[in-house]
Write a protein that holds these residues in place. Sequence first.
Motif, PDB file in Angstrom:
ATOM      1  N   THR A   1       0.882  -1.220  -0.083  1.00 18.60           N
ATOM      2  CA  THR A   1       0.063   0.124  -0.043  1.00 18.60           C
ATOM      3  C   THR A   1       0.927   1.191   0.047  1.00 18.60           C
ATOM      4  O   THR A   1       0.469   2.255  -0.337  1.00 18.60           O
ATOM      5  N   ILE A   2       2.148   1.104   0.205  1.00 21.49           N
ATOM      6  CA  ILE A   2       3.026   2.132   0.424  1.00 21.49           C
ATOM      7  C   ILE A   2       4.197   1.844  -0.615  1.00 21.49           C
ATOM      8  O   ILE A   2       4.835   0.823  -0.529  1.00 21.49           O
ATOM      9  N   SER A   3       4.620   2.831  -1.542  1.00 27.48           N
ATOM     10  CA  SER A   3       5.449   2.417  -2.397  1.00 27.48           C
ATOM     11  C   SER A   3       6.891   3.324  -1.794  1.00 27.48           C
ATOM     12  O   SER A   3       6.731   4.279  -1.292  1.00 27.48           O
ATOM     13  N   PRO A   4       7.894   2.468  -2.086  1.00 29.94           N
ATOM     14  CA  PRO A   4       9.172   3.366  -1.630  1.00 29.94           C
ATOM     15  C   PRO A   4       9.377   4.824  -2.060  1.00 29.94           C
ATOM     16  O   PRO A   4      10.014   5.787  -1.392  1.00 29.94           O
ATOM     17  N   ASP A   5       8.664   5.044  -3.195  1.00 24.42           N
ATOM     18  CA  ASP A   5       8.773   6.576  -3.919  1.00 24.42           C
ATOM     19  C   ASP A   5       7.899   7.282  -2.834  1.00 24.42           C
ATOM     20  O   ASP A   5       8.202   8.658  -3.128  1.00 24.42           O
ATOM     21  N   ASP A   6       7.045   7.045  -2.018  1.00 21.99           N
ATOM     22  CA  ASP A   6       6.202   7.669  -1.354  1.00 21.99           C
ATOM     23  C   ASP A   6       6.957   8.236   0.166  1.00 21.99           C
ATOM     24  O   ASP A   6       6.711   8.721   0.818  1.00 21.99           O
ATOM     25  N   ILE A   7       8.149   7.419   0.354  1.00 21.89           N
ATOM     26  CA  ILE A   7       9.003   7.554   1.448  1.00 21.89           C
ATOM     27  C   ILE A   7      10.080   8.410   1.201  1.00 21.89           C
ATOM     28  O   ILE A   7      10.836   8.286   0.325  1.00 21.89           O
ATOM     29  N   GLN A   8      10.167   9.482   2.106  1.00 21.47           N
ATOM     30  CA  GLN A   8      11.553  10.609   1.972  1.00 21.47           C
ATOM     31  C   GLN A   8      11.943  10.424   3.359  1.00 21.47           C
ATOM     32  O   GLN A   8      11.526  10.706   4.525  1.00 21.47           O
ATOM     33  N   VAL A   9      13.404  10.128   3.361  1.00 21.52           N
ATOM     34  CA  VAL A   9      14.303  10.266   4.426  1.00 21.52           C
ATOM     35  C   VAL A   9      14.862  11.555   4.495  1.00 21.52           C
ATOM     36  O   VAL A   9      15.408  12.196   3.605  1.00 21.52           O
ATOM     37  N   LEU A  10      14.521  12.258   5.525  1.00 24.67           N
ATOM     38  CA  LEU A  10      15.134  13.756   5.872  1.00 24.67           C
ATOM     39  C   LEU A  10      16.060  13.514   7.147  1.00 24.67           C
ATOM     40  O   LEU A  10      15.809  13.229   8.013  1.00 24.67           O
ATOM     41  N   THR A  11      17.221  14.203   6.961  1.00 22.54           N
ATOM     42  CA  THR A  11      18.351  14.222   7.946  1.00 22.54           C
ATOM     43  C   THR A  11      18.800  15.643   8.087  1.00 22.54           C
ATOM     44  O   THR A  11      18.911  16.342   7.312  1.00 22.54           O
ATOM     45  N   PRO A  12      19.224  16.284   9.304  1.00 23.83           N
ATOM     46  CA  PRO A  12      19.764  17.521   9.398  1.00 23.83           C
ATOM     47  C   PRO A  12      21.240  17.599   8.760  1.00 23.83           C
ATOM     48  O   PRO A  12      21.293  18.965   8.582  1.00 23.83           O
ATOM     49  N   MET A  13      21.872  16.592   8.675  1.00 25.03           N
ATOM     50  CA  MET A  13      23.317  17.021   8.121  1.00 25.03           C
ATOM     51  C   MET A  13      23.538  15.877   6.894  1.00 25.03           C
ATOM     52  O   MET A  13      23.069  14.929   6.772  1.00 25.03           O
ATOM     53  N   ARG A  14      24.535  16.545   6.221  1.00 23.50           N
ATOM     54  CA  ARG A  14      25.134  15.884   4.787  1.00 23.50           C
ATOM     55  C   ARG A  14      26.053  14.459   5.410  1.00 23.50           C
ATOM     56  O   ARG A  14      26.162  13.609   4.930  1.00 23.50           O
ATOM     57  N   ARG A  15      26.970  14.905   6.396  1.00 24.33           N
ATOM     58  CA  ARG A  15      28.091  13.886   6.668  1.00 24.33           C
ATOM     59  C   ARG A  15      27.751  12.984   7.850  1.00 24.33           C
ATOM     60  O   ARG A  15      26.797  13.225   8.504  1.00 24.33           O
ATOM     61  N   GLY A  16      28.618  12.120   7.963  1.00 18.63           N
ATOM     62  CA  GLY A  16      28.201  11.226   9.324  1.00 18.63           C
ATOM     63  C   GLY A  16      27.563   9.786   9.055  1.00 18.63           C
ATOM     64  O   GLY A  16      27.101   9.481   7.833  1.00 18.63           O
ATOM     65  N   PRO A  17      27.446   8.971   9.821  1.00 16.00           N
ATOM     66  CA  PRO A  17      26.690   7.701   9.622  1.00 16.00           C
ATOM     67  C   PRO A  17      25.337   7.855   9.203  1.00 16.00           C
ATOM     68  O   PRO A  17      24.651   6.810   8.649  1.00 16.00           O
ATOM     69  N   ILE A  18      24.734   8.760   9.731  1.00 15.25           N
ATOM     70  CA  ILE A  18      23.181   8.915   9.426  1.00 15.25           C
ATOM     71  C   ILE A  18      23.073  10.416   8.534  1.00 15.25           C
ATOM     72  O   ILE A  18      21.899  10.942   8.614  1.00 15.25           O
ATOM     73  N   GLY A  19      24.194  10.701   7.863  1.00 14.71           N
ATOM     74  CA  GLY A  19      24.114  12.045   6.929  1.00 14.71           C
ATOM     75  C   GLY A  19      23.576  11.439   5.517  1.00 14.71           C
ATOM     76  O   GLY A  19      23.449  10.288   5.331  1.00 14.71           O
ATOM     77  N   THR A  20      23.261  12.570   4.643  1.00 12.63           N
ATOM     78  CA  THR A  20      22.601  12.135   3.603  1.00 12.63           C
ATOM     79  C   THR A  20      23.793  11.267   2.639  1.00 12.63           C
ATOM     80  O   THR A  20      23.166  10.602   1.903  1.00 12.63           O
ATOM     81  N   GLU A  21      24.945  11.960   2.724  1.00 14.67           N
ATOM     82  CA  GLU A  21      25.785  10.990   1.955  1.00 14.67           C
ATOM     83  C   GLU A  21      26.007   9.578   2.250  1.00 14.67           C
ATOM     84  O   GLU A  21      25.979   8.602   1.111  1.00 14.67           O
ATOM     85  N   THR A  22      25.894   8.948   3.470  1.00 14.25           N
ATOM     86  CA  THR A  22      25.982   7.642   3.884  1.00 14.25           C
ATOM     87  C   THR A  22      24.676   6.922   3.659  1.00 14.25           C
ATOM     88  O   THR A  22      24.721   5.771   2.857  1.00 14.25           O
ATOM     89  N   LEU A  23      23.790   7.663   3.969  1.00 10.80           N
ATOM     90  CA  LEU A  23      22.308   7.012   3.746  1.00 10.80           C
ATOM     91  C   LEU A  23      21.940   6.954   2.290  1.00 10.80           C
ATOM     92  O   LEU A  23      21.102   5.688   1.789  1.00 10.80           O
ATOM     93  N   ASN A  24      22.383   7.707   1.304  1.00 14.70           N
ATOM     94  CA  ASN A  24      22.073   7.554   0.120  1.00 14.70           C
ATOM     95  C   ASN A  24      22.420   6.177  -0.504  1.00 14.70           C
ATOM     96  O   ASN A  24      21.941   5.594  -1.319  1.00 14.70           O
ATOM     97  N   LYS A  25      23.770   6.096  -0.260  1.00 14.41           N
ATOM     98  CA  LYS A  25      24.568   4.946  -0.956  1.00 14.41           C
ATOM     99  C   LYS A  25      23.904   3.706  -0.160  1.00 14.41           C
ATOM    100  O   LYS A  25      23.628   2.813  -0.949  1.00 14.41           O
ATOM    101  N   MET A  26      23.237   3.582   0.980  1.00 14.03           N
ATOM    102  CA  MET A  26      22.944   2.310   1.689  1.00 14.03           C
ATOM    103  C   MET A  26      21.463   2.139   1.189  1.00 14.03           C
ATOM    104  O   MET A  26      20.959   1.371   0.652  1.00 14.03           O
ATOM    105  N   LEU A  27      20.886   3.200   0.737  1.00 13.55           N
ATOM    106  CA  LEU A  27      19.350   3.320   0.444  1.00 13.55           C
ATOM    107  C   LEU A  27      19.164   2.822  -1.065  1.00 13.55           C
ATOM    108  O   LEU A  27      18.439   2.027  -1.791  1.00 13.55           O
ATOM    109  N   GLN A  28      20.275   3.251  -1.894  1.00  9.76           N
ATOM    110  CA  GLN A  28      20.431   2.872  -3.251  1.00  9.76           C
ATOM    111  C   GLN A  28      20.523   1.496  -3.587  1.00  9.76           C
ATOM    112  O   GLN A  28      20.047   0.592  -4.215  1.00  9.76           O
TER     113      GLN A  28
END
Length: 738
Positions: A542-569
């Motif tokens: 009922t929920i598509s992955p495209d309907d989900i957006q991860v938002l994070t305060p920072m770009r760097r670090g283990p839960i920053g956008t750079e790391t999370l994007n590689k893992m999610l991709q």
Amino acid sequence: MDKLQCEVERITFRNDDDGYSVLKCSSDDFSNIITVVGYMPDVEIGETFNFYGRWGNHPKYGKQFIFEKYEELLPTTLDGIKKYLGGGRIKGIRESYAEKIVDHFGEKTLEILDNDPDRLSEIHGIGVKKLAMIKESWNANREINRIMVALQSYDVTTNLATKIYNYYGPDSISVVSSNPYKLADDIWGVGFKKADQIALKMGFKLENYERIRSGILYTLNKYSTDEGHCFAIRSDLVKDASELLGVNSSFVEDALEKMVKQRDLIRERLAGEDENQSGSAYYLPMYYYSEVGTANRLLRLLDTERNGYFEGIRINEWIMTDEKPIHYDTIQLQAIQAAIDNKVLVLTGGPGTGKTTTTKGIINAYREIGAKILLAAPTGRAAKRMSEVTGMKAKTIHRLLEAVPPAGFNKNEDNPLKGDVLIVDECSMIDILLMNSLLKAIPPNMTLILVGDVDQLPSVGPGKVLADVLSSGAVPYIKLNRIFRQAQSSLIVRNAHKINNGGYLELPDNNSDFIFLDNDDAEKAALQIVELCSKILPRDNTISPDDIQVLTPMRRGPIGTETLNKMLQNALNPEGLALKHGFTEYRVNDKVMQIRNNYEKGVFNGDIGFITAIDKETLDVTVEFDDEKFVKYNSIDLDEIVLAYATTIHKSQGSEFSYVVMPIMMSHFIMLQRNLLYTGVTRAKKGLIIIGEKRALFYAVKNNKIVQRNTMLAARLQKDSTNLFSKTSSQSEFSHLS
């Protein structure tokens, strides 16, 4: 240093973060495969290099060559030529064609490409179109290689050499050699630090004026892009630029005077400043003109009489003619009436307070009068949502103004918008440059309604336009405060208002549209985020992955956008046609975001889309953005987009997502502020999951310290603003351009 000439046979290890590579290479001087290690921005199998460095012995891996610098060479062996041509650098030649070409021409292949490329038509499958593509790409690469050789000792990468060639053409080497700081002025993605690195290796002195000038511009630009300032205070600018440049402050002060005289900067003297001008404001010209222009145009709009048929109109009779009558409360009725009565109005309020319903009421009222209404929003997603809720076509501001390269608009004072009323949503996102451009295109008799939530983060770009307009007291406004009953059932809405008021949050761990999952381990939280996005939330289809957006305060670090994007991709889009660019691999179906305004392509900072096609022959990547807009990127343009499975909260402004997953941890300490948390929470429409630490969440709620931005818009809008400033000659010289 020792020199080693060899060909890359395989890449054993590569760190995409810093470029550290472990290569297995073959050399005519050695019978065995050689291990070569060092830092390089890009490398492909089959490429040949001269490496400069020293031999060493690793305690585990044995003898290896550790290089400090390198230069790329054309390959000399048939196998090396095949790998080089088929590696993707030459458009129109894939591995299969590389094999055919080398089998046909043998050792003369590169000579043929240099001197008689038309002979490639002898190869079956290479027609006129493909031949032209190969010739153009080969000639460009030959010129780029020439630049690489000429600048190889200055650490110029292949990608940078390509950008230099594309911008300066055959004059590339002479331009860079005479003034490498032009790179920072002319080429997007090349900052002062890279230009300075090249210049200092060329022998430029620390005190060189061009260097000081470039460092000052870099410092001012960082104030604008990183902190949102429209200007810098002299004392701060001198201090920070001196530290950056490593020179005495007197050199910076002298350069500032020269830059003001040459109109590179605009200085505005603040009233009551001391004799040494330590309090002077220094603007980059585009921000000065935009700030002054925004104030003047808003005041002019307020002072201009509107169309006579708007006078004396009462709205109650039109509310009842709506197809589905809506019960408006008192403050909403006041807002609708205020929108009829005033030339300019700001409508603000938090989630669930009825901004959308009130906006629809304003539209209905103006429709009944017979007014022509225009709707706009800063981003494609915000415009699309505005269209959906109003039933009218809304455009992005850039498309409304008919953006044309280079960074201009067809709609302006000479060619204004046509209509009676312009309603603009998500105005907290509008920076000072865009607001000035918008106001230029508004004719004097048009009514302007600005809608937005002033408690959200200010714009990504410089300024805080909505907040300044409200705080100036110059523009009428209505703030909606009451949370409507249907919205009170949403914990997202209730908690958003509690955040805004500094209250205690309700934090259920299930059965709610607002869920908090306690996790104080950043690396485990990252894995939990991936699990939520790839398996748990989409598990019942009922929920598509495209309907989900991860938002994070920072770009760097283990839960920053750079790391999370590689893992999610890797979890959401692990396979398929791909193209490597720098440290990122782009795949068909990847979610991506544009990170700069590109007027030529018609896409803008913050636009989100999906990769629909990758052409391995031309190295083009096609992205579909909102409104079925397809945009092509070549291998050089790709640094304008980033993966967007996860994005920063700042970049999410103006967007609305069905489901949001958001980590909030003490490792984000520097970013934990109330308006940041509030902005992230209010991006979620149907569901929000926060993963992290309660103490981080509560710290953000209590931290209402707003990072101040240097702007003078509010003061310029105030009636007594002339008492706050004393104009310098430099200001008056530019006043005709504002």
